[in-house]
Write an enzyme that holds these catalytic residues in place. Structure first.
Site, PDB file in Angstrom:
ATOM      1  N   SER A  29       0.858  -1.147   0.038  1.00 13.81           N
ATOM      2  CA  SER A  29       0.000  -0.038  -0.008  1.00 13.81           C
ATOM      3  C   SER A  29       0.800   1.368   0.131  1.00 13.81           C
ATOM      4  O   SER A  29       1.884   1.326   0.507  1.00 13.81           O
ATOM      5  CB  SER A  29      -0.938  -0.136   1.221  1.00 13.81           C
ATOM      6  OG  SER A  29      -1.202  -1.110   1.552  1.00 13.81           O
ATOM      7  N   HIS A  60      -5.619  -1.479  -5.298  1.00  6.43           N
ATOM      8  CA  HIS A  60      -4.754  -2.148  -6.028  1.00  6.43           C
ATOM      9  C   HIS A  60      -5.182  -2.625  -7.316  1.00  6.43           C
ATOM     10  O   HIS A  60      -6.072  -3.367  -7.402  1.00  6.43           O
ATOM     11  CB  HIS A  60      -4.640  -3.713  -4.887  1.00  6.43           C
ATOM     12  CG  HIS A  60      -3.673  -3.362  -3.857  1.00  6.43           C
ATOM     13  ND1 HIS A  60      -2.619  -3.737  -3.456  1.00  6.43           N
ATOM     14  CD2 HIS A  60      -4.251  -3.007  -2.705  1.00  6.43           C
ATOM     15  CE1 HIS A  60      -2.266  -3.553  -2.003  1.00  6.43           C
ATOM     16  NE2 HIS A  60      -3.235  -2.975  -1.616  1.00  6.43           N
ATOM     17  N   HIS A  82      -3.902 -11.411  -0.165  1.00  7.61           N
ATOM     18  CA  HIS A  82      -3.982 -11.680   1.227  1.00  7.61           C
ATOM     19  C   HIS A  82      -4.799 -12.650   1.584  1.00  7.61           C
ATOM     20  O   HIS A  82      -5.607 -12.954   1.048  1.00  7.61           O
ATOM     21  CB  HIS A  82      -4.123 -10.009   2.090  1.00  7.61           C
ATOM     22  CG  HIS A  82      -3.493  -9.032   1.466  1.00  7.61           C
ATOM     23  ND1 HIS A  82      -3.991  -7.861   0.473  1.00  7.61           N
ATOM     24  CD2 HIS A  82      -2.494  -8.482   2.315  1.00  7.61           C
ATOM     25  CE1 HIS A  82      -3.087  -7.056   0.614  1.00  7.61           C
ATOM     26  NE2 HIS A  82      -2.302  -7.167   1.436  1.00  7.61           N
ATOM     27  N   TYR A  84      -6.238 -12.683   4.219  1.00  7.35           N
ATOM     28  CA  TYR A  84      -7.422 -12.285   4.946  1.00  7.35           C
ATOM     29  C   TYR A  84      -8.631 -11.823   3.925  1.00  7.35           C
ATOM     30  O   TYR A  84      -9.629 -11.667   4.253  1.00  7.35           O
ATOM     31  CB  TYR A  84      -7.339 -10.883   5.739  1.00  7.35           C
ATOM     32  CG  TYR A  84      -6.761  -9.666   5.079  1.00  7.35           C
ATOM     33  CD1 TYR A  84      -7.570  -9.085   4.336  1.00  7.35           C
ATOM     34  CD2 TYR A  84      -5.448  -9.185   5.288  1.00  7.35           C
ATOM     35  CE1 TYR A  84      -7.113  -7.907   3.541  1.00  7.35           C
ATOM     36  CE2 TYR A  84      -5.028  -7.958   4.607  1.00  7.35           C
ATOM     37  CZ  TYR A  84      -5.894  -7.389   3.485  1.00  7.35           C
ATOM     38  OH  TYR A  84      -5.408  -6.473   3.015  1.00  7.35           O
ATOM     39  N   GLU A  85      -8.279 -11.760   2.631  1.00  7.24           N
ATOM     40  CA  GLU A  85      -9.425 -11.758   1.777  1.00  7.24           C
ATOM     41  C   GLU A  85      -9.964 -13.074   1.426  1.00  7.24           C
ATOM     42  O   GLU A  85     -11.106 -12.857   0.794  1.00  7.24           O
ATOM     43  CB  GLU A  85      -8.763 -11.286   0.408  1.00  7.24           C
ATOM     44  CG  GLU A  85      -8.071  -9.881   0.539  1.00  7.24           C
ATOM     45  CD  GLU A  85      -7.340  -9.402  -0.968  1.00  7.24           C
ATOM     46  OE1 GLU A  85      -7.969  -8.690  -1.531  1.00  7.24           O
ATOM     47  OE2 GLU A  85      -6.131  -9.705  -0.703  1.00  7.24           O
ATOM     48  N   ALA A 112       2.781  -2.167   4.305  1.00  6.36           N
ATOM     49  CA  ALA A 112       2.652  -1.134   5.300  1.00  6.36           C
ATOM     50  C   ALA A 112       2.655  -1.827   6.560  1.00  6.36           C
ATOM     51  O   ALA A 112       1.882  -2.916   6.521  1.00  6.36           O
ATOM     52  CB  ALA A 112       1.137  -0.442   5.049  1.00  6.36           C
ATOM     53  N   MET A 210      -0.148  -7.470   7.870  1.00 10.08           N
ATOM     54  CA  MET A 210      -0.923  -8.599   7.392  1.00 10.08           C
ATOM     55  C   MET A 210      -0.542  -9.313   6.066  1.00 10.08           C
ATOM     56  O   MET A 210      -0.998  -9.973   5.529  1.00 10.08           O
ATOM     57  CB  MET A 210      -2.253  -8.310   7.314  1.00 10.08           C
ATOM     58  CG  MET A 210      -2.989  -7.473   8.618  1.00 10.08           C
ATOM     59  SD  MET A 210      -4.613  -7.044   8.139  1.00 10.08           S
ATOM     60  CE  MET A 210      -4.663  -5.906   9.712  1.00 10.08           C
ATOM     61  N   SER A 211       0.690  -9.170   5.789  1.00  6.98           N
ATOM     62  CA  SER A 211       1.247  -9.662   4.602  1.00  6.98           C
ATOM     63  C   SER A 211       2.725 -10.230   4.385  1.00  6.98           C
ATOM     64  O   SER A 211       3.435 -10.459   5.739  1.00  6.98           O
ATOM     65  CB  SER A 211       1.001  -8.523   3.635  1.00  6.98           C
ATOM     66  OG  SER A 211       1.931  -7.612   3.646  1.00  6.98           O
ATOM     67  N   ASN A 234       1.728   3.755  10.770  1.00  6.79           N
ATOM     68  CA  ASN A 234       1.005   4.033  12.096  1.00  6.79           C
ATOM     69  C   ASN A 234       1.652   3.416  13.262  1.00  6.79           C
ATOM     70  O   ASN A 234       2.418   2.424  13.121  1.00  6.79           O
ATOM     71  CB  ASN A 234      -0.625   3.631  12.007  1.00  6.79           C
ATOM     72  CG  ASN A 234      -0.601   2.085  11.654  1.00  6.79           C
ATOM     73  OD1 ASN A 234      -0.449   1.627  10.660  1.00  6.79           O
ATOM     74  ND2 ASN A 234      -0.798   1.442  12.793  1.00  6.79           N
ATOM     75  N   HIS A 246      -7.686   2.855   8.273  1.00  2.00           N
ATOM     76  CA  HIS A 246      -7.142   2.582   7.068  1.00  2.00           C
ATOM     77  C   HIS A 246      -6.865   3.667   6.484  1.00  2.00           C
ATOM     78  O   HIS A 246      -5.681   3.896   5.635  1.00  2.00           O
ATOM     79  CB  HIS A 246      -8.274   1.527   6.288  1.00  2.00           C
ATOM     80  CG  HIS A 246      -7.764   1.127   4.974  1.00  2.00           C
ATOM     81  ND1 HIS A 246      -6.606   0.285   4.895  1.00  2.00           N
ATOM     82  CD2 HIS A 246      -7.999   1.408   3.723  1.00  2.00           C
ATOM     83  CE1 HIS A 246      -6.246   0.040   3.526  1.00  2.00           C
ATOM     84  NE2 HIS A 246      -7.290   0.809   2.751  1.00  2.00           N
TER      85      HIS A 246
HETATM   86  N1  HPA Z   1      -1.436  -3.787  11.878  1.00  5.46           N
HETATM   87  C1  HPA Z   1      -1.500  -4.729  10.953  1.00  5.46           C
HETATM   88  N2  HPA Z   1      -1.440  -4.243   9.568  1.00  5.46           N
HETATM   89  C2  HPA Z   1      -1.037  -3.005   9.418  1.00  5.46           C
HETATM   90  C3  HPA Z   1      -0.937  -1.910  10.539  1.00  5.46           C
HETATM   91  C4  HPA Z   1      -1.259  -2.509  11.736  1.00  5.46           C
HETATM   92  O1  HPA Z   1      -1.282  -1.476  12.813  1.00  5.46           O
HETATM   93  N3  HPA Z   1      -0.744  -0.812   9.809  1.00  5.46           N
HETATM   94  C5  HPA Z   1      -0.694  -1.201   8.600  1.00  5.46           C
HETATM   95  N4  HPA Z   1      -0.828  -2.628   8.215  1.00  5.46           N
END
Ligand code: HPA
Length: 272
Positions: A29, A60, A82, A84-85, A112, A210-211, A234, A246
């Site tokens: 991202s 994407h 991913h 999670y998808e 990210a 998450m990747s 973040n 997000h």
């Molecule tokens: N947690 C998990 N995945 C992420 C985060 C997070 O805080 N920020 C960006 N991807």
């Protein structure tokens, strides 16, 4: 279609449409438009590759782009899959098998991530030194693909030492403050709880996301050298007294895009 057959068919289609490359990059991202910097670019949509899954995350594009950058032939994945998808581990990592099948020996993975290490702040770039897999999944479960690698692959140098040293050197030249740390793969799609973040900090994680880990495991299994860089978009849950959303993640990604792209470009230039 059998998995090996899917890999073969996809590899053939990709090679015919866009050729192959010296190095592949998975765009996380924020880096989504990095593909525009490729010269003489050729691209193929995932939907036109037989055997390929389809991307679902907004923003994407879902295509493979091949072209020249910094004197190298580079293949970029714009849009990744991913778990999670709802994608299977096989689907998430099929593009990596295809790259390996096409003879690509180096992979740069970007993402990210949330900052767990309290010395970090949003907008930092982190060189991934190692990973922790807390997802409960592993893409190598099932029959081993002997054509790619061994049943029990070594992960002690998952993120290649030589490439890491090169990335640090490039960051120094560019005066980019490149942090280093351990990336912990959480399954998502919800962000973690503050308790989970305290836990992973004790376990030795510096960032969560998450990747990236499934792709890394399969690339290493396939004999590729991997470099991983996270954009700390973040601070992870509970570190600051504010919720994570997000939009903030995407906004920070856009803010550091320039440094991120400059770093990767220099790394590719100096890679042998
Ligand atoms: N947690 C998990 N995945 C992420 C985060 C997070 O805080 N920020 C960006 N991807």
């Amino acid at each position: 279609m059998e998995y090996m057959e899917r890999i073969e068919k996809a590899a053939l289609a990709v090679k015919e449409a866009i050729g192959t490359a010296d190095v592949a990059v998975i765009l996380g991202s924020g880096l989504g438009d990095f593909g525009n910097e490729l010269e003489n670019a050729q691209e193929i949509a995932y939907s036109d590759i037989p055997g390929f899954p389809h991307a679902t995350v907004k923003g994407h594009a879902g295509k493979l782009i091949c072209g020249q950058l910094a004197g190298k032939q580079v293949m970029m994945m714009s849009g990744r899959f991913h778990s999670y998808e709802g994608h299977s581990m096989e689907d998430v990592t099929l593009p990596i098998r295809v790259m390996a099948r096409l003879g690509i020996k180096k992979l740069i993975v970007t993402n990210a991530a949330g900052g767990v290490n309290t010395d970090f702040s949003a907008g930092a770039l982190m060189l991934i030194t190692d990973f922790i897999n807390l997802s409960g999944k592993n893409p190598l479960v099932g029959e081993n693909l002997d054509a790619f690698g061994p049943r029990f692959p070594d992960m002690s140098n998952a993120y290649d030492k030589g490439l890491r040293a090169l990335a640090l050197e490039c960051a120094k030249e560019l005066k980019i403050d490149l942090k280093q740390g351990v990336y912990c793969w959480m399954s998502g799609p919800c962000y973690e709880t503050p308790a989970e973040i305290r836990m992973v900090r004790i376990l030795g994680a510096d960032a969560v996301g998450m990747s990236t880990v499934p792709e890394t495991i399969v690339a290493v299994h396939s004999g590729m050298q991997v470099l991983g860089v996270s954009c700390i978009t973040n601070m992870a849950a509970g570190v600051l007294d504010q919720p994570i959303n997000h939009e903030e993640v995407m906004e920070t990604g856009r803010r550091v895009r320039g440094d991120f792209a400059a770093l990767l470009t220099r790394v590719m230039e100096k890679m042998n």
